[in-house]
Design an enzyme around this catalytic site. Structure first.
Site, mmCIF file in Angstrom:
data_model
loop_
_atom_site.group_PDB
_atom_site.id
_atom_site.type_symbol
_atom_site.label_atom_id
_atom_site.label_comp_id
_atom_site.label_asym_id
_atom_site.label_seq_id
_atom_site.Cartn_x
_atom_site.Cartn_y
_atom_site.Cartn_z
ATOM 1 N N ARG A 130 0.831 -1.212 0.000
ATOM 2 C CA ARG A 130 0.000 0.000 0.000
ATOM 3 C C ARG A 130 0.860 1.253 0.000
ATOM 4 N NH1 ARG A 130 -1.363 1.681 4.640
ATOM 5 N NH2 ARG A 130 -2.051 -0.311 5.485
ATOM 6 N N LYS A 169 -9.560 6.949 -18.590
ATOM 7 C CA LYS A 169 -9.950 7.474 -19.895
ATOM 8 C C LYS A 169 -8.767 7.393 -20.878
ATOM 9 C CE LYS A 169 -13.768 8.045 -17.733
ATOM 10 N NZ LYS A 169 -13.695 8.705 -16.492
#
Ligand SMILES: Cc1ncc(COP(=O)(O)O)c(C=O)c1O
Length: 384
Positions: A49, A200
Site C-alpha cells: 500500500r 480514460k
C-alpha cells in the site's frame, strides 16, 4: 536536447527489467518485501500500500509526461480527487467549474460538505465571477478547473485562473482528463496539481479504472503521499501496468481521435437535424482562440443538440452501430451517451445541470468515414 512528448510517452517509466531485460515493465504482485535488516527496507519498499515498484514506474511516467516532479497513482479518478480534497480543512471552500464532472461535484457537495467544506460552482470562463467568488465568504482554499469541461466543452484559461487563485492564497487543481498532457500541460501554465481519471485517455482501452495526480511542489507531494498511504485507495500492480501500457500509445491515439472529432464536428454543423455543436476546434466556439493557444489539438470529445430535442436524441443514441451507447470516454472505440440521463444524472437540479437533449460523443480511432456513415444513418433513423 530534451526528448519530445511522443518519445517520452513510449519510454517514460519503462526501463528494461533489471533481472531479465524485459522491455515491458515487470508486474510486481508482492504485497510485502523482504527487509535487509530490522527497519531496513530494500530500496524503500516495505508494504504494497505504501509503495510498489510497478506503481512507482507509473507514477514516474505520468510525472514526466505532465512536466511535474511527483506522480501519485490511485484506484480511480475519484480516489485521486478524494486524496486532494483531504488538503481542505473544515470551514474552507472549494470553488469548482460549474460544468465539472458530476462525480467530482457529488463528492464535494454531498460528502465533503458533511465535514465542513463548502463547494461552490462558478463559471470559470468568467474571470470576474471567479475573482468575486474568491473574495466572498469563507477562505477559498482550492480552485478546481476542468478544461475542456464535461460535457459542454467550455475552455478555461488555466494561466489566468492560476494567477487569480494564487493571489487569493488558493491552490489551482486542473482535471486534465479530457485533454491529456499531450494536448495541454497545466503545470507549465501555473497549476499546482494535475488530476486524471486515467480510466480514460491515458489507459485508452476501457479496461481499467485508475486515477493519477502530479505536482511540482514538494510540500504538496509530502501531504498527498501521506494521504495516499493513510487512506489506502491505491491501484493494483496489474492496473498500474495497464495504465502504463496505454500511455505508451497516448500521442498516436490522441492525434487520430482528435482528427476524427474535428471532421465529425464540422460535419455535424452542416446537418439539418443538429441545432448546436460544442467543440473547441470550431471557429464558432466561444473560446476558440484560447483553445488554440492552450491546447495542441482540440481533443476528441464533442457534444451536440438536435432541433427535435430529447426524444430524438434518445432515439439517435439507441440507433448507432459503431458508436456504442455507454458512459465513460477516452478509449479507442467511439461512444455515445446522453449526459443528462447517464453520466450527469447525479447533478440534476444542481448548478451543474446540463441540457436535457444533449448528446455527447467520445470519438475513437476508427476510420472517420465509417463514423460519419454511422452517425448519418442514426440521424436519419432518429428523425423518422
Ligand atoms: C473529467 C472526469 N474527471 C474525473 C472522473 C472520475 O474518474 P473515475 O471514474 O476514474 O473515478 C471522470 C469520470 O468519468 C471524468 O470524466
Amino acid at each position: 536536447m530534451a526528448d519530445r512528448f511522443e518519445t517520452l510517452a513510449v519510454h517514460a517509466g519503462a526501463e528494461p527489467d533489471e533481472l531479465s531485460g524485459g522491455v515491458s515493465p515487470s508486474i510486481q504482485m508482492s504485497t510485502t518485501f523482504r527487509q535487509d535488516g530490522v527497519g531496513k527496507p530494500r530500496r524503500g519498499y516495505e508494504y504494497g500500500r505504501s509503495g510498489n515498484p510497478t506503481r512507482v514506474a507509473l507514477e514516474a511516467a505520468i510525472a514526466v509526461l505532465e512536466g511535474g516532479t511527483h506522480g501519485l497513482a490511485y484506484a480511480s479518478g475519484l480516489a485521486a480527487t478524494q486524496n486532494l480534497l483531504y488538503l481542505l480543512d473544515p470551514g474552507e471552500r472549494l470553488i469548482l467549474s460549474d460544468d465539472a464532472y458530476g462525480g467530482t461535484w457529488r463528492l464535494a457537495s454531498k460528502v465533503w460538505s458533511r465535514y465542513g467544506v463548502t463547494a461552490e460552482a462558478v463559471n470559470l470562463c468568467d474571470l470576474d465571477a471567479l475573482a468575486a467568488a474568491l473574495g466572498n465568504g469563507p477562505a477559498a482554499r482550492m480552485v478546481w478547473v476542468e478544461t475542456p469541461t464535461n460535457p459542454l466543452l467550455k475552455v478555461v484559461d488555466i494561466a489566468a485562473v492560476a494567477r487569480l487563485a494564487a493571489s487569493a492564497g488558493a491552490l489551482t487543481v486542473v482535471d486534465n482528463t479530457f485533454a491529456t498532457p499531450f494536448l495541454q500541460r497545466p503545470l507549465d501554465l501555473g497549476a499546482d496539481v494535475v488530476m486524471h481519471s486515467a480510466t480514460k485517455y491515458l489507459s485508452g482501452h476501457s479496461d481499467v479504472i485508475s486515477g493519477l495526480l502530479v505536482t511540482r511542489r514538494d510540500d504538496l507531494e509530502e501531504k498527498l503521499r501521506f494521504h495516499q498511504n493513510a487512506a489506502g485507495a491505491v491501484p493494483s500492480p496489474f492496473d498500474s501496468w495497464l495504465v502504463m501500457r496505454g500511455m505508451r500509445t497516448l500521442a498516436v491515439r490522441m492525434e487520430r481521435a482528435s482528427a476524427n472529432a474535428a471532421v465529425l464536428a464540422e460535419w455535424l454543423v452542416g446537418r439539418p437535424e443538429v441545432s448546436r455543436v460544442y467543440y473547441p476546434g470550431l471557429a464558432s466556439h466561444p473560446q476558440f482562440e484560447l483553445a488554440t493557444r492552450q491546447m495542441r489539438l482540440s481533443g476528441a470529445m464533442l457534444s451536440f443538440e438536435l432541433h427535435a430535442g430529447e426524444p430524438a436524441a434518445r432515439r439517435l443514441a439507441e440507433a448507432t452501430r459503431l458508436f456504442t451507447l455507454a458512459e465513460s470516454l477516452g478509449a479507442v472505440e467511439s461512444l455515445i451517451e446522453l449526459p443528462a440521463l447517464m453520466t450527469h444524472f447525479s447533478v440534476v437540479g444542481s448548478p451543474l445541470e446540463v441540457p436535457a437533449g444533449l448528446v455527447r460523443l467520445s470519438v475513437g480511432i476508427e476510420a472517420v468515414e465509417d463514423l460519419v456513415a454511422d452517425l448519418e444513418a442514426a440521424l436519419v433513423a432518429s428523425a423518422a
